[in-house]
Design a protein around this motif. Structure first.
Motif, short mmCIF file in Angstrom:
data_model
loop_
_atom_site.label_atom_id
_atom_site.label_comp_id
_atom_site.label_asym_id
_atom_site.label_seq_id
_atom_site.Cartn_x
_atom_site.Cartn_y
_atom_site.Cartn_z
N PRO A 41 8.12 12.71 67.82
CA PRO A 41 6.99 13.39 67.16
C PRO A 41 5.88 13.83 68.13
O PRO A 41 5.32 14.91 67.97
N LYS A 42 5.64 13.02 69.15
CA LYS A 42 4.58 13.39 70.10
C LYS A 42 4.95 14.63 70.89
O LYS A 42 4.14 15.51 71.13
N ALA A 78 4.41 17.49 68.76
CA ALA A 78 2.99 17.76 68.53
C ALA A 78 2.33 18.48 69.70
O ALA A 78 1.32 19.15 69.53
N TYR A 97 -9.81 15.30 68.25
CA TYR A 97 -8.54 14.74 67.78
C TYR A 97 -7.35 15.57 68.24
O TYR A 97 -6.24 15.06 68.35
N GLY A 98 -7.59 16.85 68.51
CA GLY A 98 -6.52 17.69 68.99
C GLY A 98 -5.91 17.20 70.30
O GLY A 98 -4.77 17.49 70.62
N TYR A 157 -5.27 14.16 70.90
CA TYR A 157 -4.56 12.90 70.63
C TYR A 157 -3.09 12.88 71.08
O TYR A 157 -2.66 11.93 71.73
N PRO A 158 -2.31 13.92 70.78
CA PRO A 158 -0.89 13.85 71.18
C PRO A 158 -0.70 13.83 72.69
O PRO A 158 0.38 13.49 73.17
N LYS A 208 -2.44 11.97 74.74
CA LYS A 208 -3.00 10.72 75.27
C LYS A 208 -2.12 9.55 74.89
O LYS A 208 -1.53 9.52 73.82
N ARG A 209 -2.11 8.56 75.77
CA ARG A 209 -1.55 7.28 75.35
C ARG A 209 -2.69 6.38 74.92
O ARG A 209 -3.86 6.69 75.15
N TRP A 210 -2.37 5.24 74.31
CA TRP A 210 -3.43 4.54 73.59
C TRP A 210 -4.55 4.05 74.49
O TRP A 210 -5.68 3.90 74.09
N LYS A 241 -8.57 7.40 77.92
CA LYS A 241 -9.78 7.98 77.35
C LYS A 241 -9.78 9.48 77.61
O LYS A 241 -8.97 9.98 78.38
N GLN A 250 -5.15 21.07 70.64
CA GLN A 250 -3.82 20.47 70.76
C GLN A 250 -2.97 21.28 71.74
O GLN A 250 -1.93 20.82 72.18
#
Lengths: 328, 259
Positions: free
Chosen positions: B70-71, B74, B98-99, B101-102, B104-106, B109, B154
């Motif tokens: 999925p990532k 995305a 938020y765009g 987000y895909p 980045k890893r958790w 930053k 994104q």
């Protein structure tokens, strides 16, 4: 809501909870002054009666209130994100009562297996959560109405089982009454040591859940679009929320409304970003339950009101107030 | 770029999409049109994996999308629904971020590069003056632009838009579509969108796909597709179609329901 301000509020609430804990240790039929508390806690005093009161009675109780309050509030905060619904809380959704039924079975029918109470609570809570999802889930999410109805159904079912258990085991019931009302009385150090490792695991996982909660609260479509496996996150976060609520139920029984009200207050104070909302719920939950428990044992002394009852008395009207303001 | 190979979608017993194929080249703007219930939104949703398809396959850059994680998807493809709701206290800047987000890893930053992309997306959608305002306080057109900005952040190669103009008034509709065209022309972003308005579809797309009862009725350039026969056949409407030589875009004037 500026970020530095939100951060400051979170930190102050943690400090406030600690300060409240110190004061709560001093309150009770024998009052202990704050300097005396510090002397006892840091072993500068030469062993006196305060030692017994603080270490055996008050400190475990205060710590328990902090732990449980934090657990339930985090659980509510996570459920609200996962179900995309401000009414999701372990009490209203039936998770608490599902866990309680399983604990009660052990407590009344098989008291020799007490060590399995947390596990039983987890199973009961998961079962309840599954039923709620099955009943309330529609293709595009859960509506507030259906969550309440599903919760009513699960709670009614559990209420029936509790009623049945209390009739067939009426001789053993008195020991369970305090527990059923969510009381922190006479728990002692053993309960604290039982729950603390579980709670710490839960808090660490919650910390990792912040990012996922932040994405899933945007709604399924947006989360999926951002490359998340929505179903997997939903299941994992639900398990975490149920875990936190279940271990709390196993320790002290049913306490309602903390999981509903505290996340609302947290959101009001620091906004809906879980980076602040989650730790805020934790700190505020600890503080609120500590205040409720300390109030319950001191205000009507020598009578002791379980924290669960006090929370219900405060929580009910607050819930109505939220409804009036149409927060959901 | 994107190839749909004879996919079929079924809800319970009802076939919604039947053996549907098409492909989209890089840098194209393709509109999907059709009457209500024809399955056009379903088609778009199945490409973006919101609705599962029972047979067939969708390939993105030559890779079967079912085999991609999925990532990965995305970062290449972004779908915007017709109506979106942000949490009430979320600012435009936060939404747009938020765009990233895909990408980045958790533990990662936002870097300065991310911030540059976010600011670029906000500028591109003309929301610079609004970036500290909450999304909830914006008008329909502005908030749709904020969601497009999030999609831009994104950095997808393909943008899917499901009726992006449905809840907007006429001038905001064109504002959004002009923005889409700008993105396509300046960045070569591939766009697939579901539209209701035939004139908008004719005006803003390179190719138009007509969906009728779950099947592909027609596919081609706007002047190939937008004919009085097609409109009578698919929409049961009599119409006049004018063809503007300079713009090479047909203009449709609907007259009455066909008898």
């Amino acid at each position: 809501m500026t970020k530095s301000r939100s951060g400051l509020i979170v930190v102050s609430t943690f400090l406030l909870a600690i300060a409240a804990a110190v004061i709560a240790i001093g309150l009770g039929s024998i009052r202990i002054s704050v300097p005396d508390i510090f002397e006892t806690l840091f072993h500068t005093s030469a062993g006196n009666v305060n030692d017994t009161i603080i270490f055996n009675i008050r400190l475990p109780r205060v710590i328990l209130a902090l732990i449980i309050g934090a657990n339930i509030a985090i659980s509510g905060a996570i459920l609200q994100a996962v179900m995309g619904n401000p009414l999701a809380d372990p009490g209203l959704t039936g998770v608490t009562s599902g866990a309680a039924v399983f604990v009660l079975v052990i407590m009344l029918a098989k008291p020799e297996y007490t060590q399995f109470m947390p596990l039983a609570a987890l199973i009961g809570g998961m079962l309840a959560a599954t039923i709620v999802y099955a009943l309330a889930w529609r293709r595009n999410g859960i509506s507030p109405i259906s969550i309440i109805l599903a919760g009513v159904a699960v709670n009614a079912l559990c209420g029936g089982v509790v009623g049945y258990l209390s009739i067939i085991y009426s001789d053993r019931l008195p020991s369970a009454v305090q527990w059923m009302n969510g009381s922190l009385a006479a728990k002692g150090t053993s309960v604290v040591t039982m729950i603390l490792p579980y709670a710490i695991v839960g808090w660490i996982l919650s910390f990792f859940a912040i990012r996922k909660a932040n994405v899933i609260r945007m709604g399924d479509q947006v989360a999926a679009n951002l490359g998340e496996n929505v179903h997997r996150i939903r299941i994992l976060l639900s398990i975490l929320a149920v875990f936190l609520a279940a271990i709390s139920v196993a320790a002290i029984g049913m306490i309602g409304f903390v999981g509903l009200i505290v996340p609302h207050m947290a959101r009001f104070l620091v906004g809906s970003n879980y980076k602040y909302m989650m730790p805020m719920s934790m700190a505020l939950g600890a503080l609120v339950l500590l205040v409720a428990d300390t109030g319950g044992r001191t205000l009507f002394s020598p009578l002791e009101i379980p924290a669960g009852i006090l929370m219900a008395v405060i929580g009910g009207p607050y819930f109505l107030y939220l409804m009036r303001r149409s927060v959901f | 770029m994107l190839t749909v190979n004879s996919i079929s979608i079924q809800y319970e017993q009802k076939k919604v999409i039947n053996d549907f194929s098409f492909s989209v080249e890089e840098g194209e703007v393709v509109s999907i049109i059709g009457p209500n219930g024809s399955g056009k939104s379903t088609l778009l949703k199945s490409i973006s994996r919101q609705i599962p398809y029972q047979s067939g396959s969708v390939e993105l850059d030559g890779m079967n999308m079912k085999a991609m994680n999925p990532k990965q998807i995305a970062r290449k493809l972004c779908m915007l629904s017709q109506k979106n709701q942000a949490p009430s206290d979320m600012t435009v800047y936060d939404l747009v971020s938020y765009g990233r987000y895909p990408h980045k890893r958790w533990f990662e930053k936002l870097t300065n590069d991310d911030r540059d992309i976010i600011e670029w997306a906000i500028e591109k959608t003309h929301l610079t003056d609004y970036q500290e305002r909450t999304v909830a306080s914006l008008s329909g057109g502005e908030s749709q632009r904020a969601w497009i900005a999030m999609a831009l952040a994104q950095r997808p190669q393909i943008l899917l838009l499901d009726e992006p103009t449905t809840y907007l008034d006429i001038s905001h509709q064109h504002e959004v579509l002009e923005l889409v065209r700008e993105l396509n022309e300046e960045m070569g972003m591939t766009v697939i969108m579901v539209l209701h308005d035939l004139n908008q579809a004719a005006h803003y797309s390179d190719r138009v796909i007509v969906v009728q009862s779950g099947e592909k009725a027609m596919c081609g350039t706007p002047d190939q597709v937008m004919t009085t026969e097609m409109i009578r056949e698919v929409y049961r409407m009599d119409s006049e179609v004018m063809y503007n030589q300079a713009e090479r875009k047909p203009r449709i004037h609907l007259l009455r329901t066909a008898r």
